[in-house]
Design a protein around this motif. Structure first.
Motif, PDB file in Angstrom:
ATOM      1  N   GLN A  96       0.834  -1.208   0.000  1.00 30.46           N
ATOM      2  CA  GLN A  96       0.000   0.000   0.000  1.00 30.46           C
ATOM      3  C   GLN A  96       0.866   1.254   0.000  1.00 30.46           C
ATOM      4  N   ALA A  97       1.931   1.222   0.780  1.00 25.02           N
ATOM      5  CA  ALA A  97       2.831   2.374   0.853  1.00 25.02           C
ATOM      6  C   ALA A  97       3.527   2.601  -0.490  1.00 25.02           C
ATOM      7  N   ASP A  98       3.936   1.515  -1.141  1.00 22.25           N
ATOM      8  CA  ASP A  98       4.586   1.644  -2.447  1.00 22.25           C
ATOM      9  C   ASP A  98       3.614   2.230  -3.477  1.00 22.25           C
ATOM     10  N   ASN A  99       2.375   1.760  -3.432  1.00 23.67           N
ATOM     11  CA  ASN A  99       1.371   2.302  -4.346  1.00 23.67           C
ATOM     12  C   ASN A  99       1.108   3.776  -4.051  1.00 23.67           C
ATOM     13  N   ILE A 101       3.261   5.908  -2.887  1.00 22.00           N
ATOM     14  CA  ILE A 101       4.373   6.691  -3.435  1.00 22.00           C
ATOM     15  C   ILE A 101       4.106   7.016  -4.900  1.00 22.00           C
ATOM     16  N   ALA A 102       3.667   6.017  -5.644  1.00 23.23           N
ATOM     17  CA  ALA A 102       3.371   6.234  -7.060  1.00 23.23           C
ATOM     18  C   ALA A 102       2.230   7.230  -7.229  1.00 23.23           C
ATOM     19  N   THR A 103       1.224   7.139  -6.364  1.00 25.08           N
ATOM     20  CA  THR A 103       0.073   8.053  -6.437  1.00 25.08           C
ATOM     21  C   THR A 103       0.498   9.493  -6.180  1.00 25.08           C
ATOM     22  N   VAL A 104       1.248   9.696  -5.110  1.00 27.23           N
ATOM     23  CA  VAL A 104       1.687  11.048  -4.751  1.00 27.23           C
ATOM     24  C   VAL A 104       2.665  11.578  -5.795  1.00 27.23           C
ATOM     25  N   SER A 105       3.579  10.737  -6.239  1.00 29.09           N
ATOM     26  CA  SER A 105       4.550  11.168  -7.249  1.00 29.09           C
ATOM     27  C   SER A 105       3.842  11.619  -8.518  1.00 29.09           C
ATOM     28  N   SER A 106       2.818  10.871  -8.910  1.00 30.72           N
ATOM     29  CA  SER A 106       2.066  11.228 -10.105  1.00 30.72           C
ATOM     30  C   SER A 106       1.295  12.529  -9.910  1.00 30.72           C
ATOM     31  N   ALA A 107       0.716  12.692  -8.702  1.00 33.39           N
ATOM     32  CA  ALA A 107      -0.101  13.874  -8.426  1.00 33.39           C
ATOM     33  C   ALA A 107       0.727  15.154  -8.337  1.00 33.39           C
ATOM     34  N   GLU A 156       7.129  13.846 -16.855  1.00 31.92           N
ATOM     35  CA  GLU A 156       7.442  13.598 -15.442  1.00 31.92           C
ATOM     36  C   GLU A 156       6.330  12.798 -14.782  1.00 31.92           C
ATOM     37  N   LYS A 157       5.089  13.101 -15.128  1.00 40.86           N
ATOM     38  CA  LYS A 157       3.965  12.358 -14.560  1.00 40.86           C
ATOM     39  C   LYS A 157       4.009  10.898 -14.992  1.00 40.86           C
ATOM     40  N   LEU A 158       4.356  10.670 -16.233  1.00 41.71           N
ATOM     41  CA  LEU A 158       4.450   9.299 -16.747  1.00 41.71           C
ATOM     42  C   LEU A 158       5.521   8.514 -16.006  1.00 41.71           C
ATOM     43  N   LEU A 159       6.687   9.138 -15.807  1.00 39.93           N
ATOM     44  CA  LEU A 159       7.772   8.461 -15.104  1.00 39.93           C
ATOM     45  C   LEU A 159       7.409   8.223 -13.642  1.00 39.93           C
ATOM     46  N   ALA A 160       6.785   9.214 -13.016  1.00 39.52           N
ATOM     47  CA  ALA A 160       6.401   9.065 -11.617  1.00 39.52           C
ATOM     48  C   ALA A 160       5.387   7.944 -11.439  1.00 39.52           C
ATOM     49  N   SER A 163       6.990   4.516 -11.212  1.00 39.08           N
ATOM     50  CA  SER A 163       8.054   4.324 -10.218  1.00 39.08           C
ATOM     51  C   SER A 163       7.995   2.948  -9.572  1.00 39.08           C
ATOM     52  N   ASP A 164       6.805   2.448  -9.329  1.00 42.43           N
ATOM     53  CA  ASP A 164       6.670   1.132  -8.712  1.00 42.43           C
ATOM     54  C   ASP A 164       7.152   0.036  -9.662  1.00 42.43           C
TER      55      ASP A 164
END
Length: 602
Positions: A96-99, A101-107, A156-160, A163-164
């Motif tokens: 959940q934490a890894d997911n 990270i991807a959510t926040v990074s994308s946002a 940047e959004k695509l790369l973020a 990330s997972d």
């Protein structure tokens, strides 16, 4: 047969207390939900920061606050998972934490590109228009150095968001090595059957019985070699990820990209490798002395860790080690010692090994938590050094977080290892000053020489291997197990010289080194240890100003560039002087040990 305990059987007082982070898993899950909602709101701020200085301040603080919440959740989940990597519930929390990270990074992936999309003069005008942004000036200055390497907001959004996926190779390696590998039963010095583990392996290699060392070595590598092609696949994919990231961000190499992230120039890396290679003769002399004193016809890799002077003369229970640590670190002043004592008293340390627990040791936590330390304790001098080492990290974190705002409340990886290895140097000095028994002194000197070998020489060897496989992959070479093993075996032979037998297993050592997944991390162990040699000598001089300069480094966090922080502490790491000081110290202690070891042998 001695068994490694399950997590539930470990005494509570020897485990860390994670409830100050979240009282329970339900609170963690509630926080995850809040962070997901906050991420949506942060995403809606896209395009607003250029409107005014006040708008830039609002957007900046919103993004930092969101990351702050994310870090708290991630720390809780990762610590809980590391205490038992086989726990399905902990794995789920970590997932959940890894997911998240991807959510926040994308946002928030648009934030830095949007800032960097502003001409430097326009950005400075916005900062000047809002006085509160002065606290973020250094952050924006450092960010500005990435203008040429930051992509469009969409890219940047695509790369973020991926990330997972990019982390998959590293995660697969961790699960395989920490949870799934099953090691055989071997015998200890007393003939007892013991379950081999990475933690116990390190202890058995220090055995004075050659057969015990050889059995542990061969048993461990028999397992890793079964999966060498799998490990080649995970490591190759990780290297490709690093090279891909460097290419899309317009860096000349993965090394340049990794070092640029810490604002460390290439000259620091190149000076290290050049200096270490120029002093390989010192390592060869030490290996030759080890072979001579041990009286071995052939010195094998598994003979490199046993004390040359015989049975370890010093061992410590965890309680005894705490007291020794406090005495050794007293030179850093009463406030430092008081904060170390707080760590011991607050269940901030997870002490003993249990089934499924992550191997090794580290210091963790984040700005809003106390530092946490993971250990896999054995009653040995090595564990005392590990405790002092990780305490150096934790005190660095404590002083940074209590003296800097959140935006500067962490520190570059480059300077992180300096605090920990300075503590190791202080412990060595303390032991040499307080131990008068020649046998004990010889053991401490042996330990120091082994530590230098394992940190300055060995980590630079790792750095050379890491750089080589990145270069070869970038040139189109396929990183097969055989390809990497051939180079690693040759590199190992060059570093240790003709006095070390060429054990075929050691060519596959790369399969069990997790740091090769850390993207050019290992060279910093070597630079850190060498810098710590100079800093510890300054502290031990008794000059309060020099001690305070060191404490100022601990308090600086990321409020200045890493090399500038270290210059203020007393070390210029762009020059080879600090490395020469380290090698001079090594040679001096090698000579002292040589004399003492021969005296004891008579």
């Amino acid at each position: 047969m001695k068994q490694i305990p399950v997590r539930s059987a470990v005494p509570t007082e020897l485990t860390w207390d994670l409830t100050p982070i979240f009282p329970d898993d339900a609170a963690f899950k509630a926080a995850v939900s809040d962070i997901q909602q906050a991420a949506k709101q942060a995403a809606e701020l896209k395009g607003q920061l250029t409107k005014s200085g006040q708008a830039l301040y609002k957007v900046t603080t919103t993004v930092f606050d969101l990351n702050r919440q994310l870090e708290r959740a991630y720390v809780y989940a990762s610590l809980k998972n590391d205490q038992d990597t086989g726990d399905a519930n902990a794995q789920a929390l970590s997932g959940q934490a890894d997911n998240l990270i991807a959510t926040v990074s994308s946002a928030t992936s648009w934030f830095e590109p949007e800032v960097l999309g502003l001409p430097a003069a326009d950005l400075q005008a916005l900062i000047a228009a809002e006085p509160k942004l002065a606290a973020y000036q250094h952050y924006f200055d450092v960010l500005g150095q990435q203008r040429d390497h930051t992509l469009s907001a969409a890219e940047e959004k695509l790369l973020a968001g991926a990330s997972d996926i990019f982390a998959a190779s590293s995660k697969t390696y961790s699960v395989l090595s920490d949870a799934d590998l099953k090691f055989p039963v071997v015998q200890d010095e007393d003939g007892n059957d013991v379950q081999l583990s990475e933690g116990l392996y390190g202890v058995l290699l220090q055995s004075t019985t050659p057969g015990v060392r050889k059995q542990a070595f061969e048993a461990l590598y028999s397992v890793y070699q079964q999966f060498r092609h799998t490990f080649a696949s995970t490591l190759s994919s990780e290297v490709k990820t690093h090279n891909f990231g460097a290419e899309v961000r317009h860096y000349g190499s993965a090394r340049e990209a990794a070092m640029s992230a810490n604002n460390v120039p290439a000259v620091v890396y190149d000076t290290l490798v050049k200096s270490v290679n120029a002093h390989l003769d010192s390592l060869h002399r030490y290996v030759g002395l080890r072979k001579e004193i041990l009286g071995l016809k052939d010195l094998h890799f598994y003979d490199l860790y046993t004390p040359i002077t015989g049975e370890p003369s010093l061992s410590y229970t965890y309680e005894e080690a705490q007291q020794e640590a406090l005495k050794a670190l007293a030179v850093l002043g009463p406030d430092y010692v008081a904060n170390v004592q707080k760590m011991f008293d607050s269940r901030a340390i997870d002490v003993v090994e249990n089934k499924g627990k992550r191997t090794g040791a580290y210091s963790g936590g984040m700005y809003d938590t106390k530092p946490y330390i993971l250990l896999n304790w054995q009653d040995s001098l090595e564990s005392l050094f590990t405790l002092v080492h990780e305490m150096g990290h934790s005190m660095h974190s404590h002083y940074t977080r209590t003296n800097q705002p959140y935006q500067y409340g962490d520190y570059s990886i480059f300077v992180a290892e300096i605090a920990s290895t300075t503590n190791e140097n202080l412990l060595t000095d303390y032991l040499l000053k307080t131990q008068t028994d020649p046998q004990v002194r010889a053991y401490v000197l042996n330990h120091y020489l082994d530590g230098f070998k394992g940190t300055v020489y060995r980590q630079t060897q790792f750095a050379e291997f890491e750089d080589y496989i990145h270069q070869q992959a970038a040139a189109g070479e396929t990183l097969t197990a055989d390809f990497m093993s051939q180079f690693y075996g040759e590199l190992n032979a060059r570093y240790y010289g003709d006095n070390l037998a060429k054990d075929p297993q050691i060519a596959d050592e790369w399969t069990r080194i997790p740091h090769f997944y850390y993207n050019y991390y290992v060279y910093q162990y070597a630079t850190g240890f060498a810098a710590a040699t100079t800093l510890s000598q300054r502290i031990l001089s008794g000059d309060v100003a020099k001690r305070d300069a060191y404490l100022t480094y601990l308090k600086s966090g990321s409020s200045a560039l890493p090399l500038d922080v270290m210059r203020k502490a007393g070390v210029d790491m762009t020059q080879p002087d600090y490395l020469e000081t380290a090698f001079t110290t090594f040679d001096k202690r090698l000579a002292e040990f040589n004399d003492l070891a021969h005296q004891l042998k008579k």
